[in-house]
Design a protein around this motif. Structure first.
Motif, PDB file in Angstrom:
ATOM      1  N   GLY A   9      -3.017 -11.929 -14.927  1.00  0.00           N
ATOM      2  CA  GLY A   9      -4.192 -11.218 -14.449  1.00  0.00           C
ATOM      3  C   GLY A   9      -5.381 -12.149 -14.301  1.00  0.00           C
ATOM      4  O   GLY A   9      -5.514 -13.148 -15.007  1.00  0.00           O
ATOM      5  N   VAL A  10      -6.263 -11.825 -13.359  1.00  0.00           N
ATOM      6  CA  VAL A  10      -7.486 -12.584 -13.108  1.00  0.00           C
ATOM      7  C   VAL A  10      -8.680 -11.659 -13.365  1.00  0.00           C
ATOM      8  O   VAL A  10      -8.677 -10.518 -12.918  1.00  0.00           O
ATOM      9  N   PRO A  41      -0.552  -8.885 -15.906  1.00  0.00           N
ATOM     10  CA  PRO A  41      -0.856  -8.833 -14.476  1.00  0.00           C
ATOM     11  C   PRO A  41      -1.416  -7.499 -13.988  1.00  0.00           C
ATOM     12  O   PRO A  41      -1.922  -7.439 -12.863  1.00  0.00           O
ATOM     13  N   ASP A  42      -1.336  -6.434 -14.793  1.00  0.00           N
ATOM     14  CA  ASP A  42      -1.961  -5.170 -14.386  1.00  0.00           C
ATOM     15  C   ASP A  42      -3.373  -5.037 -14.939  1.00  0.00           C
ATOM     16  O   ASP A  42      -3.967  -3.961 -14.868  1.00  0.00           O
ATOM     17  N   THR A  49       2.868  -8.247 -27.287  1.00  0.00           N
ATOM     18  CA  THR A  49       3.461  -8.595 -25.989  1.00  0.00           C
ATOM     19  C   THR A  49       4.292  -7.443 -25.454  1.00  0.00           C
ATOM     20  O   THR A  49       4.169  -7.047 -24.287  1.00  0.00           O
ATOM     21  N   SER A  50       5.145  -6.883 -26.308  1.00  0.00           N
ATOM     22  CA  SER A  50       6.027  -5.791 -25.877  1.00  0.00           C
ATOM     23  C   SER A  50       5.219  -4.578 -25.448  1.00  0.00           C
ATOM     24  O   SER A  50       5.550  -3.910 -24.458  1.00  0.00           O
ATOM     25  N   TRP A  65       3.709  -2.867 -17.081  1.00  0.00           N
ATOM     26  CA  TRP A  65       3.740  -3.371 -15.698  1.00  0.00           C
ATOM     27  C   TRP A  65       5.155  -3.791 -15.298  1.00  0.00           C
ATOM     28  O   TRP A  65       5.560  -3.598 -14.149  1.00  0.00           O
ATOM     29  N   LEU A  66       5.899  -4.412 -16.260  1.00  0.00           N
ATOM     30  CA  LEU A  66       7.250  -4.876 -15.960  1.00  0.00           C
ATOM     31  C   LEU A  66       8.196  -3.706 -15.714  1.00  0.00           C
ATOM     32  O   LEU A  66       9.017  -3.749 -14.790  1.00  0.00           O
TER      33      LEU A  66
END
Length: 269
Positions: A209-210, A216-217, A258-259, A264-265
Motif C-alpha cells: 500500500g501507498v 495493499p488494501d 499478518t494473518s 485482501w488476499l
C-alpha cells in the motif's frame, strides 16, 4: 490470477525467520521471497520448503555491508571482485533452493558521482553476472526503488530499468516491477503495466500500500483493479510470474497481525 508469494523479510515479523515459512503456508501462500538467506544454511531453508510444499520465488544477491548502509554493489567502481563473489554465492543458494530469480541491488551513488559516471560499471557487472546466471538457468532482476525510502539509489524509474536491460543485452536480465515504488516515483501504474508486461522483460511484481507500505488494501492504490490489469495482460501474452507481497503489516509485530490483514488476499484469489 497470478500467484502471490509471501515476503518473509517483512511478513510475520513476530516470528523467527525460519518459523515464518510454516506461518505463510498456513495462510495459503505457496511461494516465498525475502531479502537475504545467507544467515542460514541453504540446506536448512530447502528442507522447510520441501516439507511445506513451497516454492522459493526470489531472493537478493549480497548487497555489501547492509548494516553499514550499503544497498548493493553493482554500480560501485572498485568493488567488482566483491560483486562477483556475491553473485557466485547467490547462485549456489539458488541451486540448493531451486530458485530461478535473483534480485541484484544496484547500490547507492558514490559521493560526487552521478548516474552517467557509474553506469558503465553497472552494465559491465550485470553482463558478467548474466552470463554466470544463464549457465545456471537463473534470471537476474533489476528493481527501480524510490528515493524516499532509499536516498541516492542508482535505479529509480521503470524506463531506466528497461533501457539498462537493452544495454546489458542478456535475455535473462529482467525488471522486478514493484508497484509501490512505481507509484511513489512515477504514478500511472496501470499504463506502465500495459506498456512493459508485453515486452517479456518483466520478471516479477511486488506490491504494498501507498504511502505507508502496509497491506495493499490500505492507501491510495486500487489493487483490485491492478490485479485485473495484470491478469488480463498475463492471459494475453502468457506471463506466468509471481506477485511478491513485500509490505509491513499494519499491526506490526502483534502475534497473528499478518494473518489478520490478509482479507485482501482472500478477495483477490
Amino acid at each position: 490470477m497470478p500467484q502471490f508469494a509471501a515476503n518473509l523479510s517483512m511478513l510475520y515479523p513476530e516470528l523467527n525467520f525460519l518459523d515464518r515459512f510454516e506461518a505463510a503456508a498456513k495462510d495459503g501462500f505457496r511461494g516465498v521471497e525475502y531479502l537475504f538467506p545467507y544467515a542460514h544454511p541453504a540446506t536448512e531453508i530447502a528442507a522447510r520448503l520441501q516439507d511445506l510444499g513451497m516454492e522459493q520465488v526470489l531472493f537478493n544477491a549480497k548487497p555489501g555491508d547492509w548494516e553499514a548502509g550499503e544497498r548493493g554493489l553493482a554500480c560501485l567502481p572498485g568493488r567488482e571482485a566483491e560483486f562477483r563473489e556475491g553473485i557466485e554465492t547467490a547462485l549456489r543458494y539458488a541451486e540448493s533452493l531451486a530458485c530461478k530469480r535473483i534480485h541484484v541491488m544496484a547500490g547507492l551513488l558514490p559521493t560526487g558521482k552521478d548516474r552517467s559516471t557509474v553506469e558503465s560499471t553497472y552494465v559491465a557487472n550485470l553482463r558478467w553476472a548474466a552470463g554466470e546466471a544463464a549457465r545456471a538457468g537463473v534470471d537476474l532482476l533489476l528493481e527501480p526503488i524510490n528515493l524516499r525510502d532509499m536516498p541516492a539509489y542508482f535505479l529509480n524509474r521503470q524506463d531506466h530499468a528497461h533501457q539498462l536491460i537493452e544495454k546489458i543485452g542478456a535475455s535473462n536480465v529482467k525488471v522486478q516491477f514493484d508497484l509501490y515504488h512505481c507509484q511513489v516515483v512515477e504514478g500511472d501504474v496501470a499504463m506502465k503495466i500495459r506498456e512493459y508486461l508485453p515486452t517479456g522483460r518483466v520478471g516479477h511484481f511486488q506490491i504494498a500500500g501507498v504511502p505507508q507500505r502496509h497491506e495493499p488494501d490500505v492507501g491510495e492504490m486500487n489493487y483490485a483493479y491492478l490485479f485485473e490489469v495484470i491478469d488480463e495482460i498475463s492471459t494475453e501474452f502468457g506471463w506466468q510470474g509471481w506477485i511478491g507481497c513485500e509490505y509491513r503489516p499494519a499491526r506490526g509485530s502483534v502475534p497473528g497481525g499478518t494473518s489478520a490483514g490478509l482479507g485482501w488476499l482472500k478477495r483477490a484469489t
